[in-house]
Scaffold this motif. Structure first.
Motif, PDB file in Angstrom:
ATOM      1  N   SER A 152       3.282  -0.388 -14.775  1.00  0.00           N
ATOM      2  CA  SER A 152       4.024   0.688 -14.061  1.00  0.00           C
ATOM      3  C   SER A 152       5.373   0.992 -14.797  1.00  0.00           C
ATOM      4  CB  SER A 152       4.382   1.063 -13.023  1.00  0.00           C
ATOM      5  OG  SER A 152       3.174   1.367 -11.654  1.00  0.00           O
ATOM      6  N   ASP A 177       0.682   7.950 -13.367  1.00  0.00           N
ATOM      7  CA  ASP A 177       0.322   6.267 -13.024  1.00  0.00           C
ATOM      8  C   ASP A 177      -0.931   6.483 -11.446  1.00  0.00           C
ATOM      9  OD1 ASP A 177       0.813   3.897 -12.504  1.00  0.00           O
ATOM     10  OD2 ASP A 177       3.414   4.110 -11.761  1.00  0.00           O
ATOM     11  N   GLU A 178      -1.491   5.822 -12.006  1.00  0.00           N
ATOM     12  CA  GLU A 178      -2.404   5.894 -11.323  1.00  0.00           C
ATOM     13  C   GLU A 178      -2.598   7.488  -9.797  1.00  0.00           C
ATOM     14  OE1 GLU A 178      -3.412   2.607  -8.755  1.00  0.00           O
ATOM     15  OE2 GLU A 178      -2.098   1.635  -9.997  1.00  0.00           O
TER      16      GLU A 178
HETATM   17 MG   LIG Z   1       2.030   0.603 -10.784  1.00  0.00          MG
END
Ligand SMILES: [Mg+2]
Ligand SMILES: Nc1ncnc2c1ncn2[C@@H]1O[C@H](COP(=O)(O)OP(=O)(O)OP(=O)(O)O)[C@@H](O)[C@H]1O
Lengths: 265, 259
Positions: A69, A178-179
């Motif tokens: 991240s 991000d995911e």
């Molecule tokens: Mg993360």
């Protein structure tokens, strides 16, 4: 490693190398040059060198807390590197053209779906034009009739699609994810992966996808970057023709290579 | 149609118990079970209502009281809201003033009445001051809490999408703080009437509280009861109005979605 796996490898590498036509590399979209990031003296990322070309789909994988991240936040300009530099290509002069999509949809609960999408046009378009573009992109993510709803009545996957529409409506040249599918159930995930791939193929932006899911990474990406203890541990091209079939043997082969690296096998 | 009727029936149900109580009260008064100098019959209160209504006295007193309540509310509310905003948005402002305000908050504002009478006499300012002070804190505290409670992820999202400070405030922070601000608003409305009743009862030469105190001196117990009822009604009215505004502005909130 047993003899069987070695032969298995060979039997896969050959056909792939023959059928895959590598796409011509375009201009540089962005480049991390010896980037390091520390938080209060603790090194989270170090010696990151990463050149990504326009239109490439890169997946970033790594164990929890390895700095994925952080990498995306640097890319999106939300944080500054402690040392080293991040260079954007000529097509992406400013961070405005970089959009980031998070694990949570982060929709404004007090704005209708269509208005939430229009947030993506802040400072770009206004009024009727914005409204029209918003509805168009909603249709592309398959939510054309939901523009008037409150986000609270949508399902998790639908909310994430609204977030995707919001990220795309301003035509970003780089989309950092991000995911974004982390919280979805397995079936919705696959559906969203296909949607993401379809839109990426149509819009030709540079995609950087952080994920925990190795299968997802090899299914979507041209290139998988594995981060371990703040460094790039593996940078692997996935030369498999699209459309790709989920859990096909070629993909499984690359998946295995990545897992081996992740668990130092 | 039948659905509307059904809803009407539902809300009528809530009025059943008060109606029964009222009828019982009237009956008990007529039967002499409740002496008239303790609690007058509802019909007597109704009569007092008509008399005062026709003389214009009632309307005038309600007008004066409402005006006082609202002016105090606007002054205290505006100051509380602005300070709440300032302290919610600026750490500097918060560090500068919040501790002081929290300290003052611990003084019950009604305890200041003797002091306020010394300062302002029994003038309008005294009542305005008390009401404004009473209204100030719930509005201030809840505005501050509301702003501090806004999801930082949404604020970050707004920044990423290039919202200016004004846009960020109008589209993210203020709507996010609104539910909490409404809690403060409704609480403040309650305090507003309470403060005014006390202030008017202790020192006033007009208004509903004054009317009640005059009536007490002349042993007009029906007028006393009438004033109390009107206070209750005004309080209820203010609260309903706030709820109505709340429902309109918080349509997005799952708690207010009735579909
Ligand atoms: Mg993360
Ligand atoms: N703002 C910050 N201040 C201090 N430490 C931070 C900050 N942001 C991240 N870190 C630390 O940096 C490390 C990497 O965080 P990061 O969020 O990038 O991990 P991640 O790879 O995304 O993990 P996950 O897969 O769980 O999301 C963690 O140890 C985290 O505690």
């Amino acid at each position: 490693m047993t003899a069987a796996t070695i032969t298995a490898r060979q039997s896969f590498t050959v056909p792939i190398a023959l059928t895959y036509t590598s796409r011509p590399k375009g201009e540089l979209a962005f480049s991390f040059r010896n980037v390091a990031k520390q938080f209060g003296g603790k090194a989270v990322l170090q010696g990151i060198n990463l050149d990504v070309h326009e239109g490439q789909f890169v997946a970033v994988i790594g164990k929890s807390g390895c700095g994925k991240s952080t990498l995306l936040r640097l890319l999106a300009g939300l944080d500054k590197p402690t040392s080293g530099e991040l260079v954007h290509g000529s097509g992406t002069h400013d961070h405005k053209r970089t959009r980031i999509m998070f694990q949570e949809p982060r929709l404004l609960p007090w704005a209708r779906v269509a208005r939430n999408v229009e947030v993506g046009l802040t400072g770009i378009e206004k009024g009727d034009v914005a409204r029209k573009k918003g509805l168009e992109i909603l249709a592309e993510v398959g939510l054309d009739d939901r523009g008037g709803e409150w986000p609270s009545v949508l399902s998790g996957g639908q909310r994430q699609r609204v977030a995707l529409a919001r990220a795309l409506v301003g035509h970003p040249s780089i989309l950092a994810l991000d995911e974004p599918l982390g919280a979805l159930d397995a079936l919705t995930r696959i559906e969203m992966q296909q949607l993401l791939e379809r839109i990426w193929l149509a819009k030709k932006f540079t995609a950087v996808l952080v994920t925990h899911d190795v299968t997802e990474a090899v299914a979507l990406a041209d290139r998988v970057v594995v981060i371990d203890s703040g460094r790039i541990a593996l940078d692997l091209d996935i030369p498999v023709e699209r459309p790709r079939r989920h859990a096909s043997p070629e993909l499984a082969f690359f998946e295995r290579q990545i897992l081996d690296r992740l668990y130092n096998r | 149609m039948s659905r509307a009727l059904h809803q009407f029936g539902r809300s009528a149900l809530g009025w059943l118990l008060p109606a029964v109580l009222l009828a019982g009260w009237e009956g008990a008064s007529r039967a002499g079970l409740i002496p008239a100098n303790v609690l007058p019959a509802p019909s007597a209160v109704g009569e007092a209502f008509w008399k005062l209504l026709w003389s214009g006295e009632l309307i005038e007193n309600i007008r004066i009281s409402t005006l006082r309540a609202l002016s105090g509310f606007v002054i205290g509310g505006a100051i509380g809201f602005s300070l709440g905003l300032a302290n919610g948005l600026s750490a500097l402002s918060r560090e500068l003033t919040d501790t002081t305000l929290q300290m003052i908050r611990n003084i019950p504002h009604l305890a200041l009445i003797p002091l306020v009478i010394l300062w302002f006499g029994i003038d309008e300012q005294a009542k305005l001051f008390l009401v404004a002070l009473g209204v100030f804190f719930p509005i201030y505290v809840n505005t501050l809490l509301g702003i501090q409670g806004v999801d930082p992820q949404l604020v970050e999202m707004g920044r990423i999408y290039g919202m200016s400070r004004t846009e960020l405030f109008l589209r993210v922070i203020l709507p996010g703080a609104l539910p909490s601000i409404f809690v403060g608003l409704r609480y403040a409305l309650g305090i507003m009437w309470l403060t005014l009743i006390v202030a008017e009862t202790i020192s006033a030469s007009s208004g509903l509280g004054y009317m009640a105190m005059q009536a007490r001196e002349f042993l007009l117990i029906d007028v006393v009861v009438l004033s109390i009822l009107i206070y209750a009604l005004l309080g209820k009215l203010a609260d309903s109005l706030a709820r109505f505004l709340e429902r309109i502005s918080l349509q997005w909130h799952p708690a207010f979605q009735t579909v």
